[in-house]
Design a protein around this motif. Structure first.
Motif, PDB file in Angstrom:
ATOM      1  N   GLN A 171      -9.060   6.694  -0.046  1.00  0.00           N
ATOM      2  CA  GLN A 171     -10.000   5.773   0.590  1.00  0.00           C
ATOM      3  C   GLN A 171      -9.282   4.675   1.385  1.00  0.00           C
ATOM      4  OE1 GLN A 171     -13.437   5.953   0.305  1.00  0.00           O
ATOM      5  NE2 GLN A 171     -13.256   7.832  -0.877  1.00  0.00           N
ATOM      6  N   LEU A 215     -18.908   7.908   7.181  1.00  0.00           N
ATOM      7  CA  LEU A 215     -19.488   7.366   5.964  1.00  0.00           C
ATOM      8  C   LEU A 215     -20.992   7.608   5.932  1.00  0.00           C
ATOM      9  CD1 LEU A 215     -17.607   3.941   5.986  1.00  0.00           C
ATOM     10  CD2 LEU A 215     -16.972   6.017   4.765  1.00  0.00           C
ATOM     11  N   THR A 216     -21.505   7.956   4.762  1.00  0.00           N
ATOM     12  CA  THR A 216     -22.936   8.175   4.615  1.00  0.00           C
ATOM     13  C   THR A 216     -23.703   6.895   4.916  1.00  0.00           C
ATOM     14  OG1 THR A 216     -22.513   9.854   2.932  1.00  0.00           O
ATOM     15  CG2 THR A 216     -24.747   8.963   3.043  1.00  0.00           C
ATOM     16  N   ASP A 217     -23.232   5.789   4.369  1.00  0.00           N
ATOM     17  CA  ASP A 217     -23.861   4.494   4.584  1.00  0.00           C
ATOM     18  C   ASP A 217     -22.782   3.420   4.538  1.00  0.00           C
ATOM     19  OD1 ASP A 217     -25.371   2.216   4.733  1.00  0.00           O
ATOM     20  OD2 ASP A 217     -26.408   2.508   2.823  1.00  0.00           O
ATOM     21  N   THR A 227     -22.742   0.530   1.999  1.00  0.00           N
ATOM     22  CA  THR A 227     -22.337   0.741   0.609  1.00  0.00           C
ATOM     23  C   THR A 227     -20.993   1.455   0.482  1.00  0.00           C
ATOM     24  OG1 THR A 227     -23.601   2.813   0.544  1.00  0.00           O
ATOM     25  CG2 THR A 227     -24.718   0.817  -0.213  1.00  0.00           C
ATOM     26  N   ASP A 228     -20.578   2.178   1.519  1.00  0.00           N
ATOM     27  CA  ASP A 228     -19.368   2.995   1.425  1.00  0.00           C
ATOM     28  C   ASP A 228     -18.143   2.355   2.083  1.00  0.00           C
ATOM     29  OD1 ASP A 228     -20.979   4.858   0.202  1.00  0.00           O
ATOM     30  OD2 ASP A 228     -21.278   6.056   2.009  1.00  0.00           O
ATOM     31  N   CYS A 262     -21.549  -4.422   5.897  1.00  0.00           N
ATOM     32  CA  CYS A 262     -20.816  -4.037   4.688  1.00  0.00           C
ATOM     33  C   CYS A 262     -20.254  -5.275   3.990  1.00  0.00           C
ATOM     34  CB  CYS A 262     -19.681  -3.087   5.051  1.00  0.00           C
ATOM     35  SG  CYS A 262     -18.409  -3.864   6.087  1.00  0.00           S
ATOM     36  N   SER A 269     -17.502   0.596  -3.750  1.00  0.00           N
ATOM     37  CA  SER A 269     -17.551   1.369  -2.511  1.00  0.00           C
ATOM     38  C   SER A 269     -17.058   2.799  -2.707  1.00  0.00           C
ATOM     39  CB  SER A 269     -16.697   0.687  -1.432  1.00  0.00           C
ATOM     40  OG  SER A 269     -15.328   0.702  -1.796  1.00  0.00           O
ATOM     41  N   ILE A 270     -16.383   3.045  -3.817  1.00  0.00           N
ATOM     42  CA  ILE A 270     -15.866   4.386  -4.035  1.00  0.00           C
ATOM     43  C   ILE A 270     -16.411   4.972  -5.328  1.00  0.00           C
ATOM     44  CG2 ILE A 270     -13.817   4.256  -2.610  1.00  0.00           C
ATOM     45  CD1 ILE A 270     -12.275   3.140  -4.794  1.00  0.00           C
ATOM     46  N   GLY A 271     -17.546   4.479  -5.718  1.00  0.00           N
ATOM     47  CA  GLY A 271     -18.269   5.080  -6.831  1.00  0.00           C
ATOM     48  C   GLY A 271     -17.695   4.806  -8.187  1.00  0.00           C
TER      49      GLY A 271
END
Length: 196
Positions: free
Chosen positions: A32, A58-60, A63-64, A86, A193-195
């Motif tokens: 990332q 990025l999907t979003d 958030t990402d 962001c 941001s990376i879950g």
């Protein structure tokens, strides 16, 4: 995506960038991590960042994407965070970059390579043109400011990012030479941001 933006005359070889790169790798998040060498031109630097963000698919981005910026990189992070919606973590950010860098027009050398470069007068116009008119949703920002900053005014940082997350270091310096002491909150902020 974790995008790290270095400061004026700096590079991806800077102390904070290296400390963070190592910490991110130890967390298993190295895929990332993006830490480019920024062009001298502010407009070109923002264009490069936007290109890297777009290429990440990025999907979003809200958030990402997490942006970390130091000094002039903090100014860029503010610009980009307002643009992409962001979160951004700011390390002794330049909040009045056109004013502060007006005194730096001329030839310089990078800290980590001794390579010469010229900071042109029109770069001040580029900085002025991109300056955010406000800090919207200050809770999206995490500010680490040092009262011992010998280059920038920490009180201006606190004012610009009033209502943000973060803290004031009593002492330290512009480069936050004791940055490794503050890794825990930094990693906590960028982790979502990376879950993680």
């Amino acid at each position: 995506m974790i995008l790290y933006l270095h400061g004026f005359r700096s590079s991806p070889s800077s102390y904070k960038a290296q400390v963070l790169a190592k910490a991110v790798a130890e967390k298993g998040w190295q895929d990332q991590w993006v830490c480019p060498q920024l062009p001298e031109s502010p407009a070109a630097a923002i264009a490069l960042c936007n290109q890297l963000i777009q290429e990440a698919n990025l999907t979003d981005p809200a958030t990402d994407l997490r942006i970390i910026g130091s000094s002039l990189g903090g100014y860029y992070a503010h610009v980009l965070a307002e643009q992409w919606g962001c979160k951004a973590l700011l390390l002794n950010p330049a909040v009045h970059a056109p004013r502060d860098l007006a005194t730096q027009v001329g030839e310089h050398r990078y800290y980590h390579s001794d390579v010469p470069f010229v900071f042109h007068a029109n770069y001040i116009d580029e900085l002025t043109a991109m300056q955010p008119s406000a800090t919207t949703q200050p809770q999206r920002y995490y500010l680490i400011a040092a009262s011992g900053d010998e280059v920038l005014n920490y009180q201006e940082m606190l004012h610009t990012f009033s209502g943000s997350q973060g803290f004031l270091i009593f002492g330290s310096d512009h480069g936050i030479s004791d940055f490794d002491l503050y890794l825990s909150p930094v990693l906590h902020f960028i982790a979502p941001s990376i879950g993680s």
